[in-house]
Design a protein around this motif. Structure first.
Motif, PDB file in Angstrom:
ATOM      1  N   LEU A 247      39.431  23.974  34.559  1.00 14.02           N
ATOM      2  CA  LEU A 247      40.593  24.856  34.511  1.00 14.02           C
ATOM      3  C   LEU A 247      40.075  26.284  34.503  1.00 14.02           C
ATOM      4  CD1 LEU A 247      42.608  23.089  31.649  1.00 14.02           C
ATOM      5  CD2 LEU A 247      42.498  22.493  34.077  1.00 14.02           C
ATOM      6  N   ILE A 248      40.529  27.090  35.428  1.00 14.06           N
ATOM      7  CA  ILE A 248      40.022  28.462  35.515  1.00 14.06           C
ATOM      8  C   ILE A 248      41.157  29.450  35.728  1.00 14.06           C
ATOM      9  CG2 ILE A 248      39.491  28.114  37.978  1.00 14.06           C
ATOM     10  CD1 ILE A 248      37.260  30.232  37.637  1.00 14.06           C
ATOM     11  N   ASP A 249      41.163  30.489  34.914  1.00 12.89           N
ATOM     12  CA  ASP A 249      42.088  31.608  35.101  1.00 12.89           C
ATOM     13  C   ASP A 249      41.411  32.566  36.078  1.00 12.89           C
ATOM     14  OD1 ASP A 249      43.705  33.807  35.020  1.00 12.89           O
ATOM     15  OD2 ASP A 249      43.372  34.276  32.904  1.00 12.89           O
ATOM     16  N   ASP A 250      41.740  32.435  37.363  1.00  8.62           N
ATOM     17  CA  ASP A 250      41.042  33.238  38.367  1.00  8.62           C
ATOM     18  C   ASP A 250      41.662  34.613  38.580  1.00  8.62           C
ATOM     19  OD1 ASP A 250      43.309  32.446  39.658  1.00  8.62           O
ATOM     20  OD2 ASP A 250      42.321  31.374  41.290  1.00  8.62           O
ATOM     21  N   SER A 251      42.573  35.029  37.672  1.00 12.14           N
ATOM     22  CA  SER A 251      43.068  36.397  37.743  1.00 12.14           C
ATOM     23  C   SER A 251      42.016  37.384  37.237  1.00 12.14           C
ATOM     24  CB  SER A 251      44.357  36.540  36.916  1.00 12.14           C
ATOM     25  OG  SER A 251      44.097  36.349  35.531  1.00 12.14           O
ATOM     26  N   VAL A 252      41.006  36.869  36.548  1.00 10.54           N
ATOM     27  CA  VAL A 252      39.902  37.698  36.059  1.00 10.54           C
ATOM     28  C   VAL A 252      38.702  37.446  36.969  1.00 10.54           C
ATOM     29  CG1 VAL A 252      38.389  38.199  34.117  1.00 10.54           C
ATOM     30  CG2 VAL A 252      40.773  37.539  33.704  1.00 10.54           C
ATOM     31  N   PRO A 253      38.237  38.454  37.716  1.00 17.44           N
ATOM     32  CA  PRO A 253      37.192  38.233  38.730  1.00 17.44           C
ATOM     33  C   PRO A 253      35.913  37.602  38.184  1.00 17.44           C
ATOM     34  CG  PRO A 253      38.200  40.391  39.014  1.00 17.44           C
ATOM     35  CD  PRO A 253      38.732  39.843  37.726  1.00 17.44           C
TER      36      PRO A 253
ATOM     37  N   GLU B 278      36.492  18.970  39.821  1.00 14.18           N
ATOM     38  CA  GLU B 278      37.781  19.292  40.440  1.00 14.18           C
ATOM     39  C   GLU B 278      38.259  20.620  39.874  1.00 14.18           C
ATOM     40  OE1 GLU B 278      42.449  17.740  40.588  1.00 14.18           O
ATOM     41  OE2 GLU B 278      40.916  16.562  39.542  1.00 14.18           O
ATOM     42  N   ILE B 279      38.520  21.604  40.729  1.00 15.47           N
ATOM     43  CA  ILE B 279      38.892  22.946  40.290  1.00 15.47           C
ATOM     44  C   ILE B 279      40.408  23.082  40.302  1.00 15.47           C
ATOM     45  CG2 ILE B 279      38.480  25.404  40.588  1.00 15.47           C
ATOM     46  CD1 ILE B 279      35.945  23.725  40.186  1.00 15.47           C
ATOM     47  N   PHE B 280      40.956  23.531  39.177  1.00 13.84           N
ATOM     48  CA  PHE B 280      42.402  23.742  39.051  1.00 13.84           C
ATOM     49  C   PHE B 280      42.635  25.158  38.523  1.00 13.84           C
ATOM     50  CE2 PHE B 280      46.329  22.775  36.268  1.00 13.84           C
ATOM     51  CZ  PHE B 280      47.188  23.202  37.268  1.00 13.84           C
ATOM     52  N   ALA B 281      43.183  26.040  39.383  1.00 14.04           N
ATOM     53  CA  ALA B 281      43.434  27.427  39.002  1.00 14.04           C
ATOM     54  C   ALA B 281      44.709  27.528  38.176  1.00 14.04           C
ATOM     55  CB  ALA B 281      43.540  28.310  40.246  1.00 14.04           C
ATOM     56  N   VAL B 282      44.623  28.165  37.019  1.00 16.75           N
ATOM     57  CA  VAL B 282      45.786  28.354  36.144  1.00 16.75           C
ATOM     58  C   VAL B 282      45.874  29.825  35.751  1.00 16.75           C
ATOM     59  CG1 VAL B 282      45.681  26.005  35.260  1.00 16.75           C
ATOM     60  CG2 VAL B 282      44.464  27.784  34.056  1.00 16.75           C
ATOM     61  N   ASN B 283      47.073  30.383  35.844  1.00 19.44           N
ATOM     62  CA  ASN B 283      47.272  31.786  35.484  1.00 19.44           C
ATOM     63  C   ASN B 283      48.332  31.981  34.411  1.00 19.44           C
ATOM     64  OD1 ASN B 283      45.369  32.692  37.422  1.00 19.44           O
ATOM     65  ND2 ASN B 283      46.916  32.530  39.030  1.00 19.44           N
ATOM     66  N   ASP B 284      48.934  30.884  33.943  1.00 17.78           N
ATOM     67  CA  ASP B 284      49.968  31.002  32.918  1.00 17.78           C
ATOM     68  C   ASP B 284      50.068  29.691  32.157  1.00 17.78           C
ATOM     69  OD1 ASP B 284      51.888  29.149  34.214  1.00 17.78           O
ATOM     70  OD2 ASP B 284      52.038  30.720  35.738  1.00 17.78           O
ATOM     71  N   LEU B 285      50.950  29.675  31.150  1.00 12.86           N
ATOM     72  CA  LEU B 285      51.155  28.486  30.321  1.00 12.86           C
ATOM     73  C   LEU B 285      52.536  27.882  30.569  1.00 12.86           C
ATOM     74  CD1 LEU B 285      49.715  29.860  26.952  1.00 12.86           C
ATOM     75  CD2 LEU B 285      48.514  28.539  28.700  1.00 12.86           C
ATOM     76  N   GLY B 286      53.131  28.183  31.694  1.00 19.81           N
ATOM     77  CA  GLY B 286      54.495  27.762  31.993  1.00 19.81           C
ATOM     78  C   GLY B 286      54.628  26.269  32.248  1.00 19.81           C
ATOM     79  N   SER B 287      55.877  25.827  32.370  1.00 20.23           N
ATOM     80  CA  SER B 287      56.171  24.404  32.517  1.00 20.23           C
ATOM     81  C   SER B 287      55.617  23.841  33.820  1.00 20.23           C
ATOM     82  CB  SER B 287      57.683  24.174  32.441  1.00 20.23           C
ATOM     83  OG  SER B 287      58.358  24.907  33.450  1.00 20.23           O
TER      84      SER B 287
ATOM     85  N   LEU C 274      36.374  21.509  31.548  1.00 16.44           N
ATOM     86  CA  LEU C 274      35.794  22.828  31.317  1.00 16.44           C
ATOM     87  C   LEU C 274      36.900  23.853  31.517  1.00 16.44           C
ATOM     88  CD1 LEU C 274      33.440  24.820  30.894  1.00 16.44           C
ATOM     89  CD2 LEU C 274      33.050  24.739  33.371  1.00 16.44           C
ATOM     90  N   ALA C 275      37.177  24.658  30.494  1.00 10.53           N
ATOM     91  CA  ALA C 275      38.218  25.683  30.569  1.00 10.53           C
ATOM     92  C   ALA C 275      37.550  27.056  30.601  1.00 10.53           C
ATOM     93  CB  ALA C 275      39.154  25.577  29.368  1.00 10.53           C
ATOM     94  N   ILE C 276      37.784  27.800  31.675  1.00  9.26           N
ATOM     95  CA  ILE C 276      37.163  29.122  31.842  1.00  9.26           C
ATOM     96  C   ILE C 276      38.238  30.186  31.667  1.00  9.26           C
ATOM     97  CG2 ILE C 276      35.848  30.619  33.384  1.00  9.26           C
ATOM     98  CD1 ILE C 276      34.779  28.167  34.774  1.00  9.26           C
ATOM     99  N   GLY C 277      38.122  30.971  30.596  1.00  5.31           N
ATOM    100  CA  GLY C 277      39.106  32.000  30.288  1.00  5.31           C
ATOM    101  C   GLY C 277      40.064  31.546  29.201  1.00  5.31           C
ATOM    102  N   GLU C 278      40.653  32.517  28.498  1.00 11.89           N
ATOM    103  CA  GLU C 278      41.507  32.187  27.357  1.00 11.89           C
ATOM    104  C   GLU C 278      42.778  31.454  27.769  1.00 11.89           C
ATOM    105  OE1 GLU C 278      43.896  34.482  23.786  1.00 11.89           O
ATOM    106  OE2 GLU C 278      41.953  35.266  24.425  1.00 11.89           O
ATOM    107  N   THR C 279      43.397  31.850  28.885  1.00 12.54           N
ATOM    108  CA  THR C 279      44.614  31.160  29.324  1.00 12.54           C
ATOM    109  C   THR C 279      44.328  29.690  29.593  1.00 12.54           C
ATOM    110  OG1 THR C 279      45.532  33.186  30.280  1.00 12.54           O
ATOM    111  CG2 THR C 279      46.429  31.101  31.065  1.00 12.54           C
TER     112      THR C 279
END
Length: 350
Positions: free
Chosen positions: A121-127, A145-154, A172-177
């Protein structure tokens, strides 16, 4: 005779009272399917159930379609469920509880030794999260398997649950989100997080999580700073007390232990006006160095450029968290950089 009858009635009342808590706890059923990494059922797998409310260890064997079940399971205590089959790596889940008058489904995916699949899980809003991902891919085992996440929405939560049906070996979770999303929805898969500014402040402390903090090693940073600038006595920093208060306290303690004073200014938004105002407050102080507490919610490229100009105008030594952020002059990076943090997180996954 009457006395004997009274004693018998009293005993009946005691027995009834003693059974009330057990009845009130309720009973439920645990069932599910054991399958291999491709989803094919495994017949003859042994599933064991144990826990504080279970007498001994109960065992069930899967049928031809890989299904098992445990009936009449108490609902008061946390359970341990373990599935094993020949030629497969056993999997154990801890923390499930039965629900009264209902069925709790717990499925297993048993992989062959050496067969791993990691969900990233990666918050790719942060370069620089992508830099950490590059490092992690060099040390993690198996397929990712890469899954881009930018929010905690439904919608994001629903998509994550769909990916979890594949029963990854680890996350593996990359970033606080990304880490917060994992904290909210993942209970029975190991989770490693990285690039999180303050894991304790973010409450990333569940039993299936561990990780690498983005900020830290302040004692070594200050030691290196004193080696570069022996006369330095006062260090400055900016931070949001709602998010990095614990990090700030650790930095303050490390500064005091080194005989130095920490000077700070609060920053709540990454608006350029607010950043300049916070730096103007620091500008009234006598400062010898600046240490950047990295917070992706506040420090973006614009904010970092303001910090660099401030340090340059005051002729300050500035400590940054990655060599890529260092600029010619009095800027240095001593702690492991973004790539290194990712690589270390990947080794934790392994």
């Amino acid at each position: 005779m009457r006395a004997l009858l009274i004693r018998a009635c009293a005993l009946a009342v005691v027995c009834f009272v003693a059974t009330v808590p057990a009845v009130s706890q309720g009973i439920g059923m645990i069932s599910g399917q054991v399958a291999d990494e491709s989803g094919l059922p495994i017949a003859g797998a042994r599933v064991t159930l144990s826990g504080r409310g279970i007498l001994g260890v109960q065992t069930a064997v899967t049928d031809e379609e890989g299904f098992y079940r445990f009936r009449a399971v108490g609902t008061s205590d946390s359970l341990r469920l373990k599935a094993a089959a020949p030629g497969r790596v056993p999997v154990e889940y801890v923390g499930h509880t039965a629900r009264a008058d209902s069925v709790v489904k717990v499925d297993f995916r048993l992989r062959a030794p050496g067969e791993h699949r990691v969900l990233v899980l990666i918050d790719d809003s942060v370069p620089y999260h992508r830099v950490a991902l590059e490092g992690a891919l060099t040390t993690m085992p198996g397929e990712a398997e890469i899954f881009a996440v930018n929010d905690l929405g439904s919608r994001t939560s629903k998509a994550l649950k769909q990916r979890l049906t594949g029963k990854p070996s680890a996350v593996l979770a990359i970033g606080e989100t990304a880490a917060r999303l994992a904290r909210r929805h993942i209970r029975d898969v190991p989770v490693v997080h990285t690039m999180v500014p303050a894991p304790l402040d973010a409450d990333l402390t569940t039993t299936n999580m561990c990780g690498v903090a983005l900020n830290g090693a302040f004692d070594r940073q200050i030691e290196h700073l004193r080696h570069l600038v022996p006369e330095a006595r006062r260090i400055a920093t900016l931070y949001d007390p709602r998010r990095l208060d614990r990090c700030y306290q650790e930095l303050n303690e490390a500064s005091r232990a080194a005989g130095m004073e920490l000077v700070s200014s609060h920053l709540y938004r990454r608006d350029a006006v607010d950043i300049r105002a916070a730096l103007e407050d620091l500008g009234t102080e006598q400062i010898d160095a600046f240490l950047v507490l990295l917070d992706p919610g506040l420090i973006d490229a614009t904010a970092f450029a303001e910090l660099t100009r401030f340090a340059s105008s005051r002729d300050l030594v500035m400590a940054v968290p990655d060599a890529a952020l260092a600029t010619p002059g009095k800027t240095f990076s001593f702690v492991p950089g973004f790539w290194d943090q990712g690589a270390y997180a990947g080794s934790l996954v392994r």
